[in-house]
Design an enzyme around this catalytic site. Sequence first.
Site, mmCIF file in Angstrom:
data_model
loop_
_atom_site.group_PDB
_atom_site.id
_atom_site.type_symbol
_atom_site.label_atom_id
_atom_site.label_comp_id
_atom_site.label_asym_id
_atom_site.label_seq_id
_atom_site.Cartn_x
_atom_site.Cartn_y
_atom_site.Cartn_z
ATOM 1 N N GLU A 74 0.822 -1.219 0.000
ATOM 2 C CA GLU A 74 0.000 0.000 0.000
ATOM 3 C C GLU A 74 0.855 1.268 0.000
ATOM 4 O O GLU A 74 0.620 2.206 0.772
ATOM 5 C CB GLU A 74 -0.971 -0.016 1.186
ATOM 6 C CG GLU A 74 -1.967 -1.165 1.122
ATOM 7 C CD GLU A 74 -3.083 -1.079 2.147
ATOM 8 O OE1 GLU A 74 -4.195 -1.567 1.854
ATOM 9 O OE2 GLU A 74 -2.829 -0.511 3.244
ATOM 10 N N ASP A 97 -8.714 -8.751 4.099
ATOM 11 C CA ASP A 97 -8.419 -7.596 4.941
ATOM 12 C C ASP A 97 -9.477 -7.386 6.013
ATOM 13 O O ASP A 97 -10.325 -6.507 5.884
ATOM 14 C CB ASP A 97 -8.321 -6.321 4.068
ATOM 15 C CG ASP A 97 -7.781 -5.139 4.870
ATOM 16 O OD1 ASP A 97 -7.979 -4.003 4.424
ATOM 17 O OD2 ASP A 97 -7.188 -5.368 5.930
ATOM 18 N N GLU A 121 -12.937 -1.624 11.721
ATOM 19 C CA GLU A 121 -12.880 -0.911 10.437
ATOM 20 C C GLU A 121 -13.989 -1.322 9.474
ATOM 21 O O GLU A 121 -14.579 -0.474 8.801
ATOM 22 C CB GLU A 121 -11.515 -1.146 9.777
ATOM 23 C CG GLU A 121 -11.373 -0.552 8.388
ATOM 24 C CD GLU A 121 -10.016 -0.831 7.743
ATOM 25 O OE1 GLU A 121 -9.857 -0.509 6.563
ATOM 26 O OE2 GLU A 121 -9.121 -1.385 8.436
HETATM 27 O O1 GCW Z 1 -6.898 -2.616 6.659
HETATM 28 C C1 GCW Z 1 -6.270 -1.870 5.697
HETATM 29 C C2 GCW Z 1 -6.616 -0.488 6.094
HETATM 30 C C3 GCW Z 1 -5.446 0.457 6.128
HETATM 31 C C4 GCW Z 1 -4.281 -0.251 6.807
HETATM 32 C C5 GCW Z 1 -3.912 -1.466 6.006
HETATM 33 C C6 GCW Z 1 -2.849 -2.309 6.680
HETATM 34 C C7 GCW Z 1 -2.623 0.728 8.198
HETATM 35 O O2 GCW Z 1 -7.623 -0.021 5.268
HETATM 36 O O3 GCW Z 1 -5.873 1.574 6.832
HETATM 37 O O4 GCW Z 1 -3.160 0.599 6.895
HETATM 38 O O5 GCW Z 1 -4.998 -2.292 5.764
HETATM 39 O O6 GCW Z 1 -3.201 -3.256 7.351
HETATM 40 O O7 GCW Z 1 -1.675 -1.996 6.530
#
Ligand code: GCW
Length: 690
Positions: free
Chosen positions: A309, A381, A409
């Site tokens: 990311e 995720d 989240e």
């Molecule tokens: O869960 C996703 C989130 C991001 C997060 C990323 C990760 C910290 O949307 O906010 O970044 O994964 O786990 O690195």
Amino acid sequence: MPVEDYDDCWLRYEPVEDEELSNAYRRHCTHAYVSEGAPELGAVREELRRGLGGLLGREPHLWQHPPRSVDGFLAIGLPDEMRPISESVDPDEVRGLHDEGYLIRSVEWEGSDCTVLTAPRDRGLVYGTFHLLRLMATGEPIIDLDVVEEPANETRMINHWDDPFRGSVERGYAGRTLFDWERLPDLKERYYDYARLLASVGINGVSVNNVNTKIPGREGANEVVSGQAGWQLLESENLEKVAALASVFRQYGIKTYLSVNYASPMLIGGLETADPLDPAVEEWWAGKAEEVYDRIPDFGGFVVKADSEGQTGPYDYDRDHAEGANVIARALAPHGGRVWWRAFVYSEHEDRAVQAYETFEPLDGEFHENVTVQIKNGPIDFQPREPVSTLFGAMPETAMGCELQITGEYTGQGVHACYLVPQWKEVLEFDTDGNGSPVKDVLGGTEGQGIAGVGVVGDDPNWFGHHLAGANLYGYGRLCWDPDLDSETVTDEWIRQSFGDDPTTVETVSEILLDSWEASIDYHTGGIGLMHMMYNGEAALENHYDPSPGEWPEYHVADGEGIGIDRTSEGSGYVEQYREPVAERYASPEDCPEELLLFFHRLPWEHELADGTTVIQRLYDNCFAGVEEVRRLHDRWSSLEGDIDDRRHRHVAERFDEHVLQAERWRDTLVTFFHEHSGVADERGRVPLD
Ligand code: GCW
């Protein structure tokens, strides 16, 4: 220290109303002989004062030697530190326990009832003290005690996604960061209370800053606030701030970790490269580790998000993740430090689910001994429900950590009540080879392994943004310590310590918590394996909160024919990453658990499930059932008005009002989306919506 007004959470230590019980407690705990010396013992004394002061209405008499003139007393210390212990308990039995284990035993010593609390190490005394106080706060007897406790997981960590200096918390729904980095190294009382909350559930590690140490593509953006960003915590002038926090956590047996940017040798060291095989980079990390351990001798190590990311990593130098992690591991090894290297790496593969395994499994055995590969529970995720990552059980030569998300989240972000303990039980009990190798055993009992949970606290007075979200942090810690605990027991403990032992309150709050997760799955996903259908726009507050299935066709591939992802050998082949017979079960639409069906299979809308219901009808039914369930939980909470203090009751009631509306929004958006693609109406006449 600035005084802040915030909740005690489950460390309320409300007075014990039952007279007989409180008399029994007083008999055994009015006097305490506590050993001296280690910082942890200061924490033990402090907790006895607060706990017994609250529960019994008066602080204990803390002695420096065994009280002779009393009926009962507590003796708290290491085996050979005091006679009431060394003469009552076999020191070898205690020394044989895990470093963080403890023993609580009722004995008779020189005519007095003595409750011995001992351990091989001081931090075991901290955990033992919280255990004893938990027994009293939940109305349990403390006579004839014979408690021997050892943690199942070596590392039980919290990963904060707090942006230091900026003050925000990524995916945080409880206000701003708890840590005042501007004022540090000045300490706040609240840091100690946070450490107490964590130690009370056996947490022994905290990484204090966001794994996104540098906000990609927004260089300078997050510098607006104070000119510093997360990666700069590793800079010399900021290490004293980290050391100050570490001094608080140390008293509660908690190690401090830092999330670091992989380009730190360039960002901080001014080097031209961060290439892990470059000797100057090797030297830089070694020097930086030296500097950190000079200030924080018990520093835990570094958490690294690399090649993920937008965070930089070894791929920038055509190095693999083992080469990338090992240069940092070599720097930490002389100091006993560990790298927690995140496996959350995905980008080019059309099926994101297959990538982590394809990237890391071939590197099994390549990582240095002090590297832990930190793996999210599922391949996508932190979705409401995911299958368990195929990496668990696939890298026997590599230390593994399971990453769970305590902050919600994708499950309502601090507004919806969603209790995740049942989800984590499902993950930890998942049998990785169908032959009795559950994740909890793959992780448990091995040096360098354990669990890391994405943090949930902020500076909100209630810490969590939602009073019921506190149960997630409590439950997380308890399951990390003992994954064999059942959800009901952990839930009951939290409710009694947070809301008291009124039977109606205990039963109702327990029901609300234990039923909330399945409801969340139903209205967020339709309950048969779909996921990742949330809004992902710029508006931070709506991000991942609102429904937007149209944004993610690759996660459901809904069209006129059907829905779901073919992850069998005919499709992306993800299913083949599991070991037999797990792979075989998932590969068959008949044998695949229905709750994961559309994650592994692409099926026609009219495909009949085991009970004859079609896929489309099940999706409609589950979405509607999810909302009905939220309404029921809303009403259950309303029924507790007057049984729970107004402040907390109203707080949760208001969120339940929003929860119902938002669940309806998800339901309506999803069923309309399914109807638009399938063209199949609901047999019960609810879809298309009026
Ligand atoms: O869960 C996703 C989130 C991001 C997060 C990323 C990760 C910290 O949307 O906010 O970044 O994964 O786990 O690195």
